[in-house]
Write a protein that holds these residues in place. Structure first.
Motif, PDB file in Angstrom:
ATOM      1  N   SER A   9      49.424  40.235 103.884  1.00 28.12           N
ATOM      2  CA  SER A   9      48.094  39.650 104.077  1.00 28.12           C
ATOM      3  C   SER A   9      47.224  39.984 102.868  1.00 28.12           C
ATOM      4  O   SER A   9      47.638  40.694 101.954  1.00 28.12           O
ATOM      5  CB  SER A   9      47.485  40.123 105.402  1.00 28.12           C
ATOM      6  OG  SER A   9      47.213  41.496 105.352  1.00 28.12           O
ATOM      7  N   GLY A  10      45.982  39.444 102.896  1.00 20.77           N
ATOM      8  CA  GLY A  10      45.183  39.414 101.676  1.00 20.77           C
ATOM      9  C   GLY A  10      44.416  40.659 101.306  1.00 20.77           C
ATOM     10  O   GLY A  10      43.445  40.575 100.553  1.00 20.77           O
ATOM     11  N   SER A  12      43.954  44.357  99.370  1.00 20.28           N
ATOM     12  CA  SER A  12      44.342  44.830  98.042  1.00 20.28           C
ATOM     13  C   SER A  12      45.722  45.502  98.127  1.00 20.28           C
ATOM     14  O   SER A  12      46.075  46.094  99.143  1.00 20.28           O
ATOM     15  CB  SER A  12      43.302  45.847  97.567  1.00 20.28           C
ATOM     16  OG  SER A  12      43.546  46.188  96.242  1.00 20.28           O
ATOM     17  N   THR A  36      50.194  35.240 103.671  1.00 19.42           N
ATOM     18  CA  THR A  36      49.026  34.416 104.049  1.00 19.42           C
ATOM     19  C   THR A  36      48.418  33.757 102.800  1.00 19.42           C
ATOM     20  O   THR A  36      48.664  34.191 101.664  1.00 19.42           O
ATOM     21  CB  THR A  36      47.931  35.260 104.741  1.00 19.42           C
ATOM     22  OG1 THR A  36      47.394  36.179 103.780  1.00 19.42           O
ATOM     23  CG2 THR A  36      48.463  36.001 105.959  1.00 19.42           C
ATOM     24  N   ALA A  38      45.366  33.964 101.897  1.00 18.07           N
ATOM     25  CA  ALA A  38      44.506  34.957 101.239  1.00 18.07           C
ATOM     26  C   ALA A  38      45.345  35.915 100.390  1.00 18.07           C
ATOM     27  O   ALA A  38      44.924  36.339  99.308  1.00 18.07           O
ATOM     28  CB  ALA A  38      43.711  35.735 102.287  1.00 18.07           C
ATOM     29  N   SER A  87      45.388  43.413 106.051  1.00 12.12           N
ATOM     30  CA  SER A  87      43.922  43.290 105.914  1.00 12.12           C
ATOM     31  C   SER A  87      43.252  43.581 107.259  1.00 12.12           C
ATOM     32  O   SER A  87      43.906  43.545 108.314  1.00 12.12           O
ATOM     33  CB  SER A  87      43.560  41.881 105.458  1.00 12.12           C
ATOM     34  OG  SER A  87      43.674  40.990 106.547  1.00 12.12           O
ATOM     35  N   MET A  88      41.969  43.819 107.216  1.00 13.52           N
ATOM     36  CA  MET A  88      41.216  44.077 108.445  1.00 13.52           C
ATOM     37  C   MET A  88      41.148  42.831 109.307  1.00 13.52           C
ATOM     38  O   MET A  88      41.076  42.909 110.530  1.00 13.52           O
ATOM     39  CB  MET A  88      39.812  44.600 108.111  1.00 13.52           C
ATOM     40  CG  MET A  88      39.813  45.943 107.409  1.00 13.52           C
ATOM     41  SD  MET A  88      40.657  47.246 108.349  1.00 13.52           S
ATOM     42  CE  MET A  88      42.215  47.403 107.495  1.00 13.52           C
ATOM     43  N   LYS A  89      41.196  41.660 108.648  1.00  7.18           N
ATOM     44  CA  LYS A  89      41.211  40.418 109.426  1.00  7.18           C
ATOM     45  C   LYS A  89      42.541  40.278 110.168  1.00  7.18           C
ATOM     46  O   LYS A  89      42.565  39.942 111.367  1.00  7.18           O
ATOM     47  CB  LYS A  89      41.006  39.222 108.492  1.00  7.18           C
ATOM     48  CG  LYS A  89      40.982  37.908 109.231  1.00  7.18           C
ATOM     49  CD  LYS A  89      41.290  36.742 108.305  1.00  7.18           C
ATOM     50  CE  LYS A  89      41.815  35.576 109.122  1.00  7.18           C
ATOM     51  NZ  LYS A  89      42.679  34.695 108.360  1.00  7.18           N
ATOM     52  N   THR A  90      43.637  40.562 109.479  1.00  6.47           N
ATOM     53  CA  THR A  90      44.937  40.462 110.139  1.00  6.47           C
ATOM     54  C   THR A  90      45.063  41.515 111.238  1.00  6.47           C
ATOM     55  O   THR A  90      45.575  41.238 112.328  1.00  6.47           O
ATOM     56  CB  THR A  90      46.067  40.568 109.087  1.00  6.47           C
ATOM     57  OG1 THR A  90      46.089  39.333 108.349  1.00  6.47           O
ATOM     58  CG2 THR A  90      47.427  40.794 109.719  1.00  6.47           C
ATOM     59  N   ARG A 122      44.742  48.408 104.839  1.00  5.73           N
ATOM     60  CA  ARG A 122      44.116  48.801 103.565  1.00  5.73           C
ATOM     61  C   ARG A 122      42.658  48.377 103.580  1.00  5.73           C
ATOM     62  O   ARG A 122      42.327  47.197 103.584  1.00  5.73           O
ATOM     63  CB  ARG A 122      44.829  48.103 102.416  1.00  5.73           C
ATOM     64  CG  ARG A 122      45.060  48.889 101.143  1.00  5.73           C
ATOM     65  CD  ARG A 122      43.924  49.314 100.241  1.00  5.73           C
ATOM     66  NE  ARG A 122      42.670  48.624 100.244  1.00  5.73           N
ATOM     67  CZ  ARG A 122      41.586  49.040  99.594  1.00  5.73           C
ATOM     68  NH1 ARG A 122      41.596  50.149  98.895  1.00  5.73           N
ATOM     69  NH2 ARG A 122      40.473  48.361  99.632  1.00  5.73           N
TER      70      ARG A 122
HETATM   71  C1  LIG Z   1      41.005  40.973  95.373  1.00  6.48           C
HETATM   72  C2  LIG Z   1      40.757  41.081  96.842  1.00  6.48           C
HETATM   73  C3  LIG Z   1      40.965  42.278  97.486  1.00  6.48           C
HETATM   74  C4  LIG Z   1      40.755  42.397  98.866  1.00  6.48           C
HETATM   75  N1  LIG Z   1      40.990  43.603  99.452  1.00  6.48           N
HETATM   76  C5  LIG Z   1      40.858  43.725 100.790  1.00  6.48           C
HETATM   77  C6  LIG Z   1      41.218  44.943 101.412  1.00  6.48           C
HETATM   78  O1  LIG Z   1      41.625  45.905 100.794  1.00  6.48           O
HETATM   79  N2  LIG Z   1      41.146  44.995 102.771  1.00  6.48           N
HETATM   80  C7  LIG Z   1      40.751  43.913 103.525  1.00  6.48           C
HETATM   81  O2  LIG Z   1      40.723  44.028 104.749  1.00  6.48           O
HETATM   82  N3  LIG Z   1      40.399  42.749 102.952  1.00  6.48           N
HETATM   83  C8  LIG Z   1      40.452  42.618 101.599  1.00  6.48           C
HETATM   84  N4  LIG Z   1      40.146  41.422 101.001  1.00  6.48           N
HETATM   85  C9  LIG Z   1      39.630  40.328 101.833  1.00  6.48           C
HETATM   86  C10 LIG Z   1      40.729  39.531 102.518  1.00  6.48           C
HETATM   87  O3  LIG Z   1      41.531  38.870 101.546  1.00  6.48           O
HETATM   88  C11 LIG Z   1      40.075  38.512 103.471  1.00  6.48           C
HETATM   89  O4  LIG Z   1      39.439  39.167 104.541  1.00  6.48           O
HETATM   90  C12 LIG Z   1      41.032  37.502 104.008  1.00  6.48           C
HETATM   91  O5  LIG Z   1      40.346  36.604 104.846  1.00  6.48           O
HETATM   92  C13 LIG Z   1      42.191  38.109 104.755  1.00  6.48           C
HETATM   93  O6  LIG Z   1      42.977  37.076 105.310  1.00  6.48           O
HETATM   94  P1  LIG Z   1      44.431  37.341 105.878  1.00  6.48           P
HETATM   95  O7  LIG Z   1      44.341  38.552 106.743  1.00  6.48           O
HETATM   96  O8  LIG Z   1      44.732  36.106 106.634  1.00  6.48           O
HETATM   97  O9  LIG Z   1      45.348  37.537 104.717  1.00  6.48           O
HETATM   98  C14 LIG Z   1      40.316  41.283  99.623  1.00  6.48           C
HETATM   99  C15 LIG Z   1      40.102  40.071  98.958  1.00  6.48           C
HETATM  100  C16 LIG Z   1      40.306  39.969  97.595  1.00  6.48           C
HETATM  101  C17 LIG Z   1      40.076  38.650  96.925  1.00  6.48           C
END
Ligand SMILES: Cc1cc2nc3c(=O)[nH]c(=O)nc-3n(C[C@H](O)[C@H](O)[C@H](O)COP(=O)(O)O)c2cc1C
Length: 186
Positions: A9-10, A12, A36, A38, A87-90, A122
């Motif tokens: 997931s997105g 870092s 994902t 992201a 990610s916190m969203k996932t 993370r």
């Molecule tokens: C460079 C970068 C770093 C990110 N780091 C984090 C992180 O460490 N933790 C986190 O929860 N979201 C982080 N995000 C935000 C997530 O990418 C964002 O919440 C996204 O919607 C997650 O979607 P997903 O869970 O579907 O992958 C980061 C975004 C970017 C662009």
């Protein structure tokens, strides 16, 4: 042969998924990868590597929007799933059962089938929502393996740190990996 789903997931640290997939390949595991949208963005921002670098290491790669994929069904038997990074969203999606992409659906399926789910969350610092969701995930049976710095293994490089995190994420599956230095009493 073990069959493991890898979710990226997105958050870092998407590069850590490369180390995980390499370790699973060395351990002769069949891997099913879902990254994902992201995470693809984060990959672009954090690495100068092509996305194919990750995909090439998996046996099967799924589109995160493909809800009809094999891993969206409980009848596709796996040993479980690792989400690295998570990610916190996932994390929120996993604990609420809000399965709006294939990664979340696969995690939901693993939980309902009583299979192992390892989450590597993370974020820094962690807010109350995150901490509550982490507790919920643990109560649901997920193993929480945050990518934390470790020093007792005498790391010299960032790769050493990543290999240690990957080693910890694989321990619940009984998989031992190179570069993972467990604590030994001296
Ligand atoms: C460079 C970068 C770093 C990110 N780091 C984090 C992180 O460490 N933790 C986190 O929860 N979201 C982080 N995000 C935000 C997530 O990418 C964002 O919440 C996204 O919607 C997650 O979607 P997903 O869970 O579907 O992958 C980061 C975004 C970017 C662009």
């Amino acid at each position: 042969m073990k069959r493991i789903i890898v979710g990226v997931s997105g958050a870092s640290g998407v590069i850590m998924a490369r180390t995980l997939l390499r370790a699973l390949r060395t351990a002769d595991c069949e891997t099913h990868l879902v990254v994902t949208n992201a995470a693809r963005e984060t990959w672009k921002l954090e690495t100068d590597l092509p996305p194919s670098e990750l995909d090439a290491l998996a046996d099967t790669v799924y589109d995160p929007g493909d809800m009809a994929a094999a891993i969206s069904s409980g009848s596709f038997v796996t040993d479980g799933m690792i989400v690295l990074p998570c990610s916190m969203k996932t994390l929120a999606g996993v604990v609420s059962g809000y399965t709006d992409n294939l990664l979340l659906r696969a995690a939901d399926v693993c939980l309902k089938e009583g299979r192992r789910v390892v989450l590597c969350p993370r974020e820094m610092p962690l807010g109350r929502v995150h901490l509550r969701n982490l507790l919920s995930a643990s109560e649901l049976g997920c193993v929480i393996v945050p990518p934390m710095l470790t020093f007792y293994n005498a790391p010299r490089t960032l790769d050493d740190q990543i290999r240690h995190v990957v080693g910890k994420a694989l321990l619940p599956f009984g998989i031992e990996t190179d570069g993972f230095v467990p604590w030994k009493e001296t």
